[in-house]
Enzyme design. Structure first.
Site, PDB file in Angstrom:
ATOM      1  CE1 TYR A  25      -3.197 -22.937 -44.317  1.00 13.32           C
ATOM      2  CE2 TYR A  25      -4.179 -24.730 -43.074  1.00 13.32           C
ATOM      3  CZ  TYR A  25      -3.197 -24.260 -43.916  1.00 13.32           C
ATOM      4  OH  TYR A  25      -2.208 -25.100 -44.359  1.00 13.32           O
ATOM      5  CG  ASN A  76      -1.960 -19.460 -50.671  1.00 14.98           C
ATOM      6  OD1 ASN A  76      -1.173 -20.399 -50.775  1.00 14.98           O
ATOM      7  ND2 ASN A  76      -2.602 -19.195 -49.547  1.00 14.98           N
ATOM      8  CG  ASP A  89       9.378 -25.027 -65.476  1.00 17.61           C
ATOM      9  OD1 ASP A  89      10.318 -24.436 -64.908  1.00 17.61           O
ATOM     10  OD2 ASP A  89       9.429 -26.229 -65.801  1.00 17.61           O
ATOM     11  CG  HIS A 102       2.944 -19.431 -48.375  1.00 17.85           C
ATOM     12  ND1 HIS A 102       2.463 -20.457 -49.137  1.00 17.85           N
ATOM     13  CD2 HIS A 102       4.104 -19.034 -48.937  1.00 17.85           C
ATOM     14  CE1 HIS A 102       3.320 -20.698 -50.110  1.00 17.85           C
ATOM     15  NE2 HIS A 102       4.322 -19.848 -50.028  1.00 17.85           N
TER      16      HIS A 102
END
Ligand code: DHK
Length: 154
Positions: A25, A76, A89, A102
């Site tokens: 990351y 993200n 939804d 991402h």
């Protein structure tokens, strides 16, 4: 006229950026990402509201609150990408342009990371470009919502 608002949402464990698996990351912290987003947004004539939560319900509530308030969402969803039909939804319900980000290329990683419910509600997806993906998402969002570049002559 006030600049269009883009809400930048971050899901679980992204508060640990910088110290969390830096080989995957990177070393930028979430504060660094917020500063990057603020700088890019200013140049694009956008206002941003940058947030992180570990809670799925809170993330869904924040998405719902974008209706009538925001011009677009950069998200993200982290670990909720692959699990949360409720988040998908909510993103479908707000009916706004959505860019899914991402940091890592989820398609090169474990199979369980590769199916995104959020992508069903996303206008576009950026993956694998590190935290620069957030900057690219804001640039794309400015184009989608027709933001005015403050440096352009009228
Ligand atoms: C971040 C996470 O926390 C993971 O759960 C995802 C994503 C990947 C990222 O690359 O930003 O699988």
């Amino acid at each position: 006229m006030s600049p269009p608002l883009v809400v930048v949402l971050n899901g679980p464990n992204l508060n640990l950026l910088g110290m969390r698996e830096p080989d995957k990351y990177g070393t930028a912290t979430l504060d660094d990402v917020e500063a990057l987003c603020a700088e890019i947004a200013e140049g694009l004539g956008l206002a941003i509201d940058f947030r992180q939560t570990n809670g799925e319900g809170e993330l869904i509530t924040w998405v719902q609150e974008c209706r009538g308030r925001a011009a677009g969402i950069v998200i993200n969803p982290a670990g909720y990408t692959t699990t949360s039909i409720g988040l998908m939804d909510a993103l479908l319900a707000v009916d706004l342009p959505v860019i899914e980000v991402h940091i890592t290329n989820i398609h090169r990683r474990e199979e369980f990371r590769q199916h995104s419910f959020v992508s069903k509600a996303a206008t576009g997806v950026i993956a694998g470009l590190g935290v620069q993906g957030y900057a690219l998402a804001l640039e794309a969002m400015a184009g989608l919502i027709g933001a005015e570049d403050p440096d352009d002559e009228a």
